[in-house]
Scaffold this active site. Structure first.
Site, PDB file in Angstrom:
ATOM      1  N   LYS A 154       1.549  -1.375   0.454  1.00 55.67           N
ATOM      2  CA  LYS A 154      -0.241  -0.020   0.041  1.00 55.67           C
ATOM      3  C   LYS A 154       0.949   1.306  -0.021  1.00 55.67           C
ATOM      4  CE  LYS A 154      -3.325   2.900   0.729  1.00 55.67           C
ATOM      5  NZ  LYS A 154      -2.626   4.631   0.979  1.00 55.67           N
ATOM      6  N   GLY A 179       1.340   4.998  12.641  1.00 55.29           N
ATOM      7  CA  GLY A 179       1.873   3.762  13.829  1.00 55.29           C
ATOM      8  C   GLY A 179       1.286   3.291  14.973  1.00 55.29           C
ATOM      9  N   GLU A 181       8.202   1.426  11.682  1.00 56.97           N
ATOM     10  CA  GLU A 181       9.301   2.440  12.061  1.00 56.97           C
ATOM     11  C   GLU A 181       9.107   3.524  11.210  1.00 56.97           C
ATOM     12  OE1 GLU A 181      11.559   5.079  10.189  1.00 56.97           O
ATOM     13  OE2 GLU A 181      11.828   4.323   7.965  1.00 56.97           O
ATOM     14  N   CYS A 188      13.125  10.409   8.216  1.00 55.66           N
ATOM     15  CA  CYS A 188      12.632   9.423   9.275  1.00 55.66           C
ATOM     16  C   CYS A 188      14.084  10.374  10.289  1.00 55.66           C
ATOM     17  CB  CYS A 188      12.137   9.178   9.140  1.00 55.66           C
ATOM     18  SG  CYS A 188      13.351   7.402   8.739  1.00 55.66           S
ATOM     19  N   GLU A 207       8.469  16.619  15.252  1.00 62.93           N
ATOM     20  CA  GLU A 207       8.596  16.557  14.192  1.00 62.93           C
ATOM     21  C   GLU A 207       8.135  16.848  13.068  1.00 62.93           C
ATOM     22  OE1 GLU A 207      10.066  12.375  11.868  1.00 62.93           O
ATOM     23  OE2 GLU A 207       8.351  12.471  12.199  1.00 62.93           O
TER      24      GLU A 207
END
Length: 502
Positions: free
Chosen positions: A198, A255, A272, A306, A405
């Site tokens: 996906k 996540g 991750e 990331c 972030e």
């Protein structure tokens, strides 16, 4: 014809081919439209213009893909394929990626925005290496015979075997679409699993092309499926009882939702997730080398990485000098459409991402940080989602630009004097994906590397990855590790077998 003209001409030809008809899902070895008939536009970030219409997969399409993957899992052509033949298949796929490297680099550039020259050198070449590396594992990944001591005194043979975990949902992000797909597809296929990939809705093109190349390489129908679409499709994969494992790269927020959604059949999950990586610079560091690498560590891929080294902790004695050198590297970046071979800094992936990065710059200013360079759209580029390389000085440890972030080309700079407080600041984060340390003092380097809570620590370098070494994070940066034997273990189950030989 110049290299620039040739690149734009090739992109125009590829764009015309993409626009001819909607791109389908890949299910059971065929390209098919979404059962709903819906499609969506994927957009070129450098222009804001539509590239192609792509099938919008939904719950019913996910179910069809899962059924195809489960059927393929029991297909003797895949289930009984020898380790040697599986290795050959993965190497054939690597050969085909290599054959089509220029086209794949163009696709990624047009769909994601990063410069085509960097895309080819990093993403496409990296994907070739990933498939070649994992092509070596099927003949080396197995169980072992163990010395057991049963209480009965019987003569017992105990051995373990490795079996594929089953049907794997591989959900990948938009920042490195081809690389992230390869990182998951390669070990999953090497372990004998079947997969449903996906891709992010912003960048579906290379995922679809990768599946086509896999079929050309000889992967049996149903082993490699692709569902394009939005969050509904990803959630359906996570919820589906026919999926045995979910591997996800993306935000920590998503996540956590995947973990919650996986409880129905307690499917395996590897994650991750986000990062807010510190760059720690000691006063004895080579400032030229540090500045060059720190600039690359935050501005490569427009900061949409990331592991981006977005928190700079420079000793007070060298702080201003180092910032000036980093700013000089930023000023030398060439911003523009990534189809131009002279460009090394492209647009952000979408208007949504541009708005996010811009909002964080405004938040930082409101909190008292100073925009030293950048902070907005380059004046010469009125179209596309371009954002300048940005350095924010006088940042404080509790500012949102330091703690959250941003996922853009924004470096938050802090100074330090006390080594113990430095470690506390570096570790004062919800994330723990990576860190950089710059010093010529070997003792200090090892001490800091041991003290920093991060899955990867680079000393006098940054953002180096290799398929042989594990990659992943501490804390809210994820579960499990990509690459190496650790990745193979994520896509397998271990079975212990006892035999009474008495």
């Amino acid at each position: 014809m110049s290299d620039r003209d040739a690149m734009f001409a090739a992109a125009e030809q590829l764009g015309s081919a993409l626009a001819r008809q909607p791109l389908g899902l890949i299910i059971d070895g065929k390209s098919v439209p979404a059962l709903s008939g819906k499609s969506f536009a994927t957009v070129n970030p450098a222009t804001g213009l539509e590239l192609a219409q792509v099938a919008e997969g939904g719950v019913a399409d996910v179910d069809a893909a899962v059924q195809a993957a489960r059927k393929a899992l029991g297909n003797p052509a895949w289930r009984d394929m020898s380790a040697v033949d599986r290795s050959k298949l993965l190497n054939r796929l690597a050969d085909l990626i290599e054959r089509d490297a220029d086209e794949l680099a163009l696709l990624e550039c047009m769909d994601n925005g990063k410069p085509a020259t960097l895309t080819k050198a990093v993403e496409i070449e990296g994907s070739i290496k990933t498939f070649r590396y994992f092509a070596g594992w099927p003949t080396k990944f197995g169980g072992e015979t163990l010395p057991v001591s049963p209480r009965s005194g019987a003569k017992i043979l105990n051995y373990t075997v490795r079996e594929p975990v089953g049907v794997c949902a591989l959900i990948v992000p938009w920042n490195y679409p081809m690389s992230m797909a390869a990182w998951k597809v390669a070990p999953a296929l090497a372990a004998g699993c079947t997969v449903i990939l996906k891709p992010a809705e912003q960048t579906p093109l290379t995922a679809l092309r990768l599946a086509e190349l896999a079929l050309e390489a000889g992967v049996p129908p149903g082993v490699f499926n692709v569902i394009t679409g939005f969050g509904e499709a990803g959630a359906a994969l996570v919820d589906h009882p026919g999926v045995d494992k979910v591997a996800f790269t993306g935000s920590t927020e998503v996540g956590k939702a995947i973990v919650r959604g996986s409880t129905g059949n307690l499917k395996k999950v590897s994650l991750e997730l986000g990062g807010k990586s510190p760059q720690i610079v000691l006063p004895d560091a080579d400032l030229d080398a540090a500045a060059a690498s720190i600039a690359a560590g935050i501005f490569f891929n427009q900061g949409q990485t990331c592991t981006a080294g977005s928190r700079l902790y420079a000793h007070a004695s060298i702080h201003d000098d180092l910032i000036a050198r980093i700013a000089d590297h930023a000023a030398r970046l060439t911003i523009g459409n990534g189809l131009d071979p002279t460009v090394n800094f492209g647009p952000l992936v979408s208007q949504e991402q541009w708005d996010r990065v811009s909002s964080y710059v405004e938040i930082g200013k409101a909190e008292g940080a100073e925009v030293l360079i950048g902070g907005g759209r380059p004046k010469a580029l009125g179209e596309g989602f371009f954002f300048e390389p940005t350095i924010m000085a006088n940042a404080g440890r509790d500012m949102r630009i330091v703690r959250e972030e941003i996922f853009g080309p924004v470096l938050s700079a802090l100074s330090w004097n006390d080594p113990e407080d430095l470690v506390a600041q570096a570790n004062d984060s919800d994330f723990g994906l990576s860190a950089g340390i710059w010093t010529n003092d070997l003792r200090q380097a090892h001490r800091l590397a041991g003290a920093v809570k991060a899955g990867t620590v680079w000393i006098n370098c940054f953002n180096l990855v290799d398929n042989a070494t594990p990659f992943g994070g501490f804390k809210q940066s994820g579960w499990g590790r990509e690459h190496g034997r650790q990745a193979m273990e994520l896509y397998s189950e271990i079975k212990s077998i006892w035999v009474n030989l008495s």
